[in-house]
Design an enzyme around this catalytic site. Structure first.
Site, PDB file in Angstrom:
ATOM      1  N   PHE A 102      40.096  48.086  33.494  1.00  0.00           N
ATOM      2  CA  PHE A 102      41.429  47.741  34.018  1.00  0.00           C
ATOM      3  C   PHE A 102      41.950  46.551  33.226  1.00  0.00           C
ATOM      4  O   PHE A 102      41.397  45.454  33.303  1.00  0.00           O
ATOM      5  CB  PHE A 102      41.428  47.411  35.510  1.00  0.00           C
ATOM      6  CG  PHE A 102      42.834  47.218  36.009  1.00  0.00           C
ATOM      7  CD1 PHE A 102      43.581  48.304  36.442  1.00  0.00           C
ATOM      8  CD2 PHE A 102      43.449  45.972  35.977  1.00  0.00           C
ATOM      9  CE1 PHE A 102      44.914  48.145  36.841  1.00  0.00           C
ATOM     10  CE2 PHE A 102      44.771  45.804  36.373  1.00  0.00           C
ATOM     11  CZ  PHE A 102      45.503  46.896  36.807  1.00  0.00           C
ATOM     12  N   ASP A 140      38.272  40.375  27.859  1.00  0.00           N
ATOM     13  CA  ASP A 140      39.288  40.239  28.901  1.00  0.00           C
ATOM     14  C   ASP A 140      38.657  39.507  30.081  1.00  0.00           C
ATOM     15  O   ASP A 140      37.980  40.108  30.914  1.00  0.00           O
ATOM     16  CB  ASP A 140      39.818  41.618  29.317  1.00  0.00           C
ATOM     17  CG  ASP A 140      40.928  41.501  30.375  1.00  0.00           C
ATOM     18  OD1 ASP A 140      41.057  40.422  30.976  1.00  0.00           O
ATOM     19  OD2 ASP A 140      41.630  42.504  30.596  1.00  0.00           O
ATOM     20  N   LYS A 149      45.750  35.078  35.472  1.00  0.00           N
ATOM     21  CA  LYS A 149      45.493  34.845  36.899  1.00  0.00           C
ATOM     22  C   LYS A 149      45.306  33.368  37.252  1.00  0.00           C
ATOM     23  O   LYS A 149      46.278  32.661  37.412  1.00  0.00           O
ATOM     24  CB  LYS A 149      44.287  35.682  37.333  1.00  0.00           C
ATOM     25  CG  LYS A 149      44.574  37.191  37.244  1.00  0.00           C
ATOM     26  CD  LYS A 149      43.599  37.990  38.048  1.00  0.00           C
ATOM     27  CE  LYS A 149      43.667  39.474  37.797  1.00  0.00           C
ATOM     28  NZ  LYS A 149      44.754  40.140  38.495  1.00  0.00           N
TER      29      LYS A 149
HETATM   30  C1  LIG Z   1      40.676  42.283  33.817  1.00  0.00           C
HETATM   31  C2  LIG Z   1      42.160  42.313  33.992  1.00  0.00           C
HETATM   32  N1  LIG Z   1      42.955  42.360  32.919  1.00  0.00           N
HETATM   33  C3  LIG Z   1      44.291  42.370  33.026  1.00  0.00           C
HETATM   34  C4  LIG Z   1      44.905  42.380  34.259  1.00  0.00           C
HETATM   35  C5  LIG Z   1      46.414  42.426  34.356  1.00  0.00           C
HETATM   36  O1  LIG Z   1      46.923  41.226  34.819  1.00  0.00           O
HETATM   37  P1  LIG Z   1      48.437  41.166  35.404  1.00  0.00           P
HETATM   38  O2  LIG Z   1      48.433  41.887  36.706  1.00  0.00           O
HETATM   39  O3  LIG Z   1      48.706  39.692  35.550  1.00  0.00           O
HETATM   40  O4  LIG Z   1      49.310  41.816  34.378  1.00  0.00           O
HETATM   41  C6  LIG Z   1      44.116  42.355  35.404  1.00  0.00           C
HETATM   42  C7  LIG Z   1      44.742  42.376  36.755  1.00  0.00           C
HETATM   43  O5  LIG Z   1      44.128  42.700  37.751  1.00  0.00           O
HETATM   44  C8  LIG Z   1      42.708  42.317  35.275  1.00  0.00           C
HETATM   45  O6  LIG Z   1      41.909  42.299  36.346  1.00  0.00           O
END
Ligand SMILES: Cc1ncc(COP(=O)(O)O)c(C=O)c1O
Length: 406
Positions: free
Chosen positions: A146, A231, A260
């Site tokens: 994700f 990530d 976040k």
């Molecule tokens: C591992 C990871 N990458 C990227 C994102 C995307 O972040 P955003 O919702 O701020 O676009 C998330 C969101 O849950 C995430 O958990």
């Protein structure tokens, strides 16, 4: 159900449902204020927050230092765009780069924008530095990933809810099983720009890869001249008991993707951090964002970095995480079938014969604990790192009561 005709909540839930696209399925609670690890709804009921905005609230709600920084900045300067430099920018970039052990950072807003930035930088690096022929670069990603919701990012999602009906999809990605080093090695070729992975897959249910996987990825990327993009948008910034989840196995990626918690639960702030040989490929006009690195975001995020630099939150996460995991493991066989995770981050699988994850979350909410299900019978627990030992015990006791009542 927690609805009651005498309360304001049912009407407020219906009103919200009436006026919004149904891209979420929230629990029927309507929050109006919060402090630390606790939320209060419009009917005055209090809840222990065990989701922490999917880790965007690692420092709790309205951390005094972060709120003070936001207030002070609101009274001076909120936005310039990157057309000009503002006085909060350099401190933020230097302090975040230092925290990451990298030479440069590039600030954006949302996590998905950090991922898009990483993809663009990796491709440009592949063409300009590695020598991949034009438009031939590929990026290897993992099943169950994700990384956000843009059309490019969902193109390599393996979750049909996230992907179906949103094609045509962006090419240039190869998907391999998470945790399988041999499959990853087989997918990498001379045109591979990068491997993009979550060191722990949050949305998938806090899935921790087998020991040795991340060091193996690091070695493979170094050997094959491929960038390792970690990530850490959900796993990073204290959540797992370290600043970055990669640290648990002594791994340093070529690029950290952050978001976040970087915004302190106040403003959306994301960034990528990497050395000059990677991030230095970008030239003026090639990438950007009107709000990325704005003064308010930088003022708050600099204080976030300073909170992390003390190490206190990482320590709390490690210590209290042991308590959380011990409590949860004691429930395996008593309604839970599996517990995963690290630090104050747990994915728990409810016995599907008892109830769904959604039902468990609704019953927890009735008992004053808020958490959110993901994928059927799995629940993710991620309390703010300011939570106390007693509050952890309280959350586990409420979960035990929910499971016992099934
Ligand atoms: C591992 C990871 N990458 C990227 C994102 C995307 O972040 P955003 O919702 O701020 O676009 C998330 C969101 O849950 C995430 O958990």
């Amino acid at each position: 159900m927690i609805v009651d005709d005498m309360l304001r909540t049912p009407a407020a839930v219906a009103d919200a449902e009436r006026w919004t696209a149904h891209n979420y399925h929230p629990l029927p609670v309507v929050i109006s204020s919060a402090e630390g690890a606790w939320l209060t709804d419009i009917d005055g009921r209090r809840y222990l927050d065990c989701l922490a905005g999917y880790s965007a609230l690692n420092f709790g709600h309205r951390h005094p230092t972060l709120i003070a920084a936001a207030h002070a900045q609101l009274d001076r300067l909120t936005l310039t765009s990157r057309a000009f430099i503002h006085d909060q920018f350099a401190d933020f970039c230097r302090e975040l780069a230092t925290l990451c052990g990298k030479e440069l950072v590039l600030p954006m807003n949302t996590g998905a924008e950090a991922v898009e930035t990483a993809i663009k930088v990796a491709r440009k690096w592949a063409y300009r530095v590695k020598g991949v022929p034009a438009d031939q670069a590929n990026i290897v990603v993992a099943e169950g990933n994700f990384h956000g919701r843009t059309t490019t990012i969902i193109s390599f999602s393996t979750d049909s809810d996230a992907r179906d009906d949103f094609g045509p999809y962006t090419p240039g990605f190869r998907v391999v099983p998470y945790g399988d080093l041999a499959a990853l090695a087989a997918a990498v070729d001379e045109n591979t720009a990068a491997v993009l992975l979550e060191p722990i897959q949050g949305e998938q249910g806090v899935v921790v890869p087998p020991a040795g996987y991340l060091p193996g990825v690091r070695e493979l990327c170094t050997d094959r001249n491929v960038l390792f993009l970690a990530d850490e948008i959900q796993s990073g910034l204290g959540r797992t008991g370290e600043t970055f989840a990669c640290q648990a196995e002594g791994v340093v990626p070529d690029m950290y993707l952050l978001g976040k918690a970087l915004g302190g639960g106040i403003v959306p702030v994301s960034a990528v951090a990497a050395d000059r040989d990677v991030l230095g490929v970008l030239r003026p006009g090639e990438h950007g964002s009107t709000f990325g690195g704005n003064p308010l975001a930088c003022a708050v995020a600099t204080e976030v970095v300073r909170l992390l630099a003390t190490g206190e939150f990482q320590r709390r996460s490690a210590e209290l995480g042991e308590r959380l995991h011990a409590g949860l493991h004691a429930l395996v066989g008593k309604g839970l079938v599996a517990v995963r995770g690290r630090g104050l981050w747990a994915g728990i699988d409810i016995d599907p014969a008892l109830m769904t994850g959604r039902q468990a979350c609704e019953r927890l909410a009735e008992r004053g604990v808020l958490a959110k299900d993901t994928h059927g019978s799995t629940i993710r627990l991620a309390p703010p790192l300011v939570v106390t030992a007693e509050e952890i015990d309280h959350a586990v006791a409420q979960l035990a009561a929910v499971l016992a009542s099934a």
